[in-house]
Every structure is written in structure tokens, then in C-alpha cells.
Design a protein around this motif. Structure first.
Motif, PDB file in Angstrom:
ATOM      1  N   LEU A  56      37.605   4.625  32.978  1.00  0.00           N
ATOM      2  CA  LEU A  56      38.345   4.753  34.238  1.00  0.00           C
ATOM      3  C   LEU A  56      39.779   4.257  34.083  1.00  0.00           C
ATOM      4  O   LEU A  56      40.720   4.857  34.629  1.00  0.00           O
ATOM      5  N   VAL A  67      36.803   4.765  44.076  1.00  0.00           N
ATOM      6  CA  VAL A  67      36.049   5.747  43.305  1.00  0.00           C
ATOM      7  C   VAL A  67      34.782   6.053  44.095  1.00  0.00           C
ATOM      8  O   VAL A  67      33.943   5.172  44.292  1.00  0.00           O
ATOM      9  N   ALA A  80      27.806   2.446  37.637  1.00  0.00           N
ATOM     10  CA  ALA A  80      28.997   2.577  38.484  1.00  0.00           C
ATOM     11  C   ALA A  80      29.172   1.372  39.394  1.00  0.00           C
ATOM     12  O   ALA A  80      30.304   0.982  39.706  1.00  0.00           O
ATOM     13  N   VAL A  84      32.940   0.335  37.977  1.00  0.00           N
ATOM     14  CA  VAL A  84      34.112   0.574  38.823  1.00  0.00           C
ATOM     15  C   VAL A  84      34.784  -0.743  39.224  1.00  0.00           C
ATOM     16  O   VAL A  84      35.976  -0.944  38.969  1.00  0.00           O
ATOM     17  N   LEU A  91      34.121   0.757  44.408  1.00  0.00           N
ATOM     18  CA  LEU A  91      33.125   1.818  44.439  1.00  0.00           C
ATOM     19  C   LEU A  91      32.788   2.150  45.887  1.00  0.00           C
ATOM     20  O   LEU A  91      32.348   1.291  46.649  1.00  0.00           O
TER      21      LEU A  91
END
Length: 538
Positions: A56, A67, A80, A84, A91
Motif C-alpha cells: 500500500l 482504504v 487488511a 492497512v 480501513l
């Protein structure tokens, strides 16, 4: 004089590091759309989450960038949850069960820059892709293993990234995750959870009076990871090293029961409608599923019927009912029986278990009425106001909602409750769901829970319908068990054992199913609309 302790930040990289170093061999089980099972572990998860962070950052992620994720409960989504925020992003779990246009509206409001999406959910994205402008769409191979043209392959991204990277500077008050409320009060509102709030909430989840989870547990979050972060379980389980069983898209009762038995689950969480369906399956096939151990069932979202608790107990599934909201991360209360209650009569113990418990540590609750704070007498009701280190102080870019917070900093929940002398909260209703009849208030929750204690009733939902004389009167929507029969007069007589005549529903309707919200709660707005023009007998 100040203390001599270190000023150590409460951030998610510390939890990620702990999982990879202390619990590398602990298993993470994911079920795929074809119902096959994939097994990984925290060691592999640790490396992959760090690779996601690295990827990322290479794509240009900047601190505070949102995200979005549109994924089922499985290990890539768990990656994730850490990859993130550990890259400095936030997230934002999108509720994939909403209407595509509503998903687009929420994503635009959040300012989502990238999207992580399961390949099997890409068709959902295509329904609103023209209304959003994600810079990058990253597709996770999960079911069909095809990556649409113009998208990035999640697995290729991780394979070409380096897990040996340095975390960016993160302040514990920086945002880590974002959820929008389910919209049952009219429209969705965004909450941003800080690293500090999530870490403190994760400690809370480990307390015996809350989830009581530890590294010896196997945890099945039936609650979707887009519903208040699956109640914080992905973060807490990772911190505590608990084995995770992630059910994917299959959350029908038979699939849940099969996973619970095969994976020897010790803790499961989900809304009451999940466990109503599970009980129905168990009672139809009482010898089909045999549990090797008692299972702690954490239940929230709405109050579970007392009879549901009694009947699940017979199968070794023991409900612990807690209360919370998207705005409370979500734990607001902790519960169970206190030591001095152990010798109480069984009925009294069930009555206590059916309450929502007492305020969790560091969470403060008060009940407010127009004339001031309500006493803790178990009778006088008031609106729950709440504050604490993991309670939202505002909504994201929604200045018109500032009235939800009091001048002295408490959040107005909209839930009406009583509290007894031991601090046990008992939800009476949502303020908007109380039936206002002839100047008196009728609790729809109490009527529903009692109705679901009738042997013929599978589900019941009570709403207030406009009435020409009494302002509103209660209407009960009922789903009967397969093969069961009941008449309105029978159900009214059953309720009359516990309620005054004026509190009883004036109308009963029998349905094949009760409408549900995107997170499985009864959708009372739909029933009010459906029966708004009910012809009352005057």
C-alpha cells in the motif's frame, strides 16, 4: 509529581508484532465460497499483513487515507484489518449487504481512495462503480480466482512486496478503522476508531465479564467483519493469540453448526436472529450435532429472548448478552452472574442473564429523563447516555449530528433502559420503537421476547401503528415454527399472563419471514410502512 512509567503508544503494530512472534503456530481457519477450508497461522498472517502494508505504501498510501474493503470473513480480510492501519491508513469496511447506491454514497462520504474486494463480490462493485472513483481496485482471489482487467491482483501485490519494512510513525490517536452505522435511524453515519481505542477495547474483550477469550479459545465470529469490526474480535483475538474460525459467506444454521462441531469452537458471536435459526435447526435434528465442550455464545445487536437462552442451554450453547453500538467500538456493557447470585432460583438467574449487564470497565453510563438522571431502581427508565475511551466523540464530517452529544460530553444513544442497584442495564426499547399509546409507553422488546417464548412461535416483531383514537397501538408480526399453529386469540391470552390488557397487541399478522436489516436485525421501519394503513376495529 508525574509517574516514572514509559510513554508507550497504544497502536496496532504492537499487536501485529506480538501475534507473529508469540503465537506464530496458532491456526486461522477460513471457509471459502465452495465450503472448502483453508488453514493458515498467525506467523504467515503476520508476514502477509506486513507485505500488504508495504504494498500500500508503494502504491502511494498516505497517512489517514481510507482504504475500503468489501470482503467476507476470511484470512485476507483479517490481513487488511492490520495491513492497512499499520501502513498509516484507515480501513473502512463497507457493508456489502446494502443497496449498491447506498454503498456508493457511503464510500464517497468516507473519501475512500482504494478498494479491497473479494473476486466473488466484484459483481456487487460493478453495480456502483460508475458512481465512485477509487484510484486502485485490488481484487482478492477467494472463490472464482479471476481478476478483472484493470484491477490489481491481491496475491501478486503481496508476492512482490517486502515484509521487511519499517512501520511509519503512528500516533495512538490516529484513525485505524472506520465503520458506518447500519442506517436504521434514517441514514448512515461514520465513526473513526483510533488505534488507542481499538487497543483498549481489545484488552476489554479479554476480560471474563466480557468475551473472556484467551489463547486456549477457538472463536467463531458469525458477525460480519463489516459490522462494527465483527465486534472487535479480529483485533482482540490477534492480540490474545486465540484460534480464529472465519465462516466466509455461509452463515446459515447448518453451516454454522457444522463448523462449531468440526473445529471445536469455544466462543461464537452473532445477533439473536442467527441463534434463533440455530436453535430451530438443533430442535429439528437434536442428535445431528454433538458438541465436545460448552460454547459461550456472545449475543448482541438486539436483546435475545429469554426462552432462547433457556432452550440453547439444553444443547450446551450458553448465551452471554452484551450491549453496544457502532459508536461504542462496540462494547458498552459486560455481563453475566455475580458471585452472590449463584444460588438464586433458576428463573431469577435467567431474568438477570437476559439483562444487558453492567457498564464495562472505563465505560460510564447514565440514564437521563427530562427532569434529570434516573435512579438505579430497576424501574425508572431513561435514555442511555455513555462516555469512555472507546466511545465516539463525533461522527465523521456530520456537523448536523452534533446534537447527539451533550454539552458535558456524553453520547446520546437513543436506547431507553432501566438500571438496578447492581448496575445491570435492561433495555426497554429504542426510543423510536416505543409504542406511544394513549399517553402511555409500551415496550416492543418485552412483548417480542415474551411472544418468542410461546412454543409455536419462531420469531416475533412488534411495532407501533397509527391509531385514530390512541395515537399508536402495537401490531405483532409473527413467524410460526414449521408445522405449528396459533391464533391471535391464543397469542393474546399467552401475553395476558405477563402484561396488562392495554399493553397487548391489538393486531397479529402471520408472515413467512420478518424483514431484516443488512446486519440481521429486525427491520421495523419496513413493517411500519407495510402496515401503516392498518384498518383498526373501533
Amino acid at each position: 509529581m508525574r509517574g516514572t512509567m514509559m510513554n508507550f503508544p497504544l497502536t496496532l503494530p504492537t499487536i501485529l508484532e506480538r501475534s507473529g512472534k508469540i503465537f506464530p503456530r496458532v491456526e486461522i481457519v477460513s471457509r471459502k465460497p465452495d465450503k472448502s477450508v483453508v488453514r493458515t497461522c498467525y506467523g504467515e498472517f503476520y508476514n502477509r499483513a506486513r507485505c500488504l502494508s508495504s504494498a500500500l505504501l508503494r502504491l502511494g498510501l498516505k497517512p489517514g487515507d481510507r482504504v475500503a474493503s468489501m470482503m467476507w470473513n476470511h484470512s485476507s480480510h483479517l490481513e487488511a484489518f492490520f495491513g492497512v492501519p499499520c501502513a498509516g491508513g484507515i480501513l473502512h469496511t463497507l457493508n456489502l449487504r446494502l443497496h449498491p447506491q447506498e454503498i456508493a454514497t457511503i464510500a464517497k462520504h468516507a473519501g475512500d481512495r482504494f478498494l479491497l474486494v473479494d473476486d466473488v463480490l466484484y459483481p456487487v462493485y460493478e453495480k456502483f462503480r460508475q458512481d465512485v472513483s477509487f484510484e486502485r481496485v485490488i481484487v482478492a482471489p477467494y472463490g472464482c480466482n479471476t481478476i478483472p482487467e484493470g484491477s490489481l491482483n491481491y496475491e501478486d501485490l503481496l508476492a512482490n512486496s517486502d515484509a521487511d519494512f519499517r512501520y511509519p510513525a503512528i500516533d495512538e490517536n490516529d484513525g485505524a478503522a472506520m465503520c458506518f452505522t447500519s442506517g436504521t435511524t434514517g441514514f448512515s453515519k461514520g465513526v473513526i476508531y483510533s488505534h488507542r481505542a481499538i487497543v483498549l477495547h481489545s484488552f476489554c474483550c479479554g476480560l471474563v465479564e466480557v468475551f473472556g477469550m484467551n489463547e486456549a479459545d477457538t472463536i467463531l465470529p458469525v458477525a460480519p467483519m463489516f459490522h462494527a469490526n465483527a465486534w472487535g474480535i479480529p483485533f482482540a483475538a490477534t492480540m490474545l493469540g486465540a484460534r480464529l474460525v472465519l465462516p466466509g459467506p455461509h452463515v446459515d444454521p447448518e453451516s454454522i453448526l457444522e463448523l462449531m462441531v468440526r473445529e471445536r469452537v469455544t466462543v461464537a458471536c452473532g445477533v439473536p436472529t442467527v441463534w434463533i435459526a440455530v436453535l430451530d435447526a438443533l430442535e429439528k435434528n437434536p442428535t445431528k450435532w454433538k458438541f465436545g465442550n460448552p460454547i459461550r455464545v456472545v449475543c448482541g445487536g438486539t436483546a435475545p429472548p429469554l426462552e432462547l437462552m433457556r432452550r440453547l442451554d439444553r444443547f450446551g450453547l450458553h448465551i452471554k448478552h452484551l450491549w453496544g453500538m457502532t459508536e461504542t467500538t462496540p462494547i458498552g456493557t459486560s455481563g453475566g452472574l455475580r458471585a452472590h447470585m449463584r444460588d438464586w432460583p433458576e428463573d431469577k438467574k435467567y431474568d438477570t442473564r437476559a439483562k444487558q449487564g453492567w457498564p464495562a470497565p472505563f465505560v460510564e453510563i447514565r440514564l437521563m429523563r427530562p427532569e434529570g438522571e434516573a435512579p438505579w431502581d430497576g424501574v425508572t427508565s431513561g435514555e442511555i447516555e455513555i462516555r469512555g475511551p472507546w466511545i465516539a466523540a463525533s461522527y465523521y464530517e456530520s456537523p448536523d449530528q452534533a446534537h447527539r452529544w451533550t454539552e458535558d460530553g456524553w453520547f446520546r444513544t437513543g436506547d431507553v433502559a432501566t438500571m438496578d442497584e447492581d448496575g445491570y442495564v435492561k433495555i426497554v426499547d429504542r426510543a423510536k420503537d416505543l409504542v406511544k399509546s394513549g399517553g402511555e409507553w409500551i415496550s416492543s422488546v418485552d412483548l417480542e421476547n415474551t411472544l418468542m417464548g410461546h412454543p409455536a412461535v419462531k420469531e416475533a416483531c412488534v411495532v407501533g401503528i397509527p391509531h385514530p383514537k390512541w395515537q399508536e397501538r402495537p401490531l405483532a408480526a409473527v413467524v410460526l415454527k414449521d408445522g405449528a399453529q396459533a391464533t391471535p386469540d391464543e397469542l393474546r391470552a399467552f401475553l395476558a399472563k405477563s402484561f396488562a390488557k392495554w399493553q397487548l397487541p391489538d393486531a397479529f399478522v402471520f408472515l413467512d419471514a420478518i424483514p431484516r436489516t443488512s446486519v440481521g436485525k429486525f427491520k421495523k421501519t419496513a413493517l411500519r410502512e407495510q402496515f401503516a394503513n392498518w384498518k383498526w376495529e373501533l
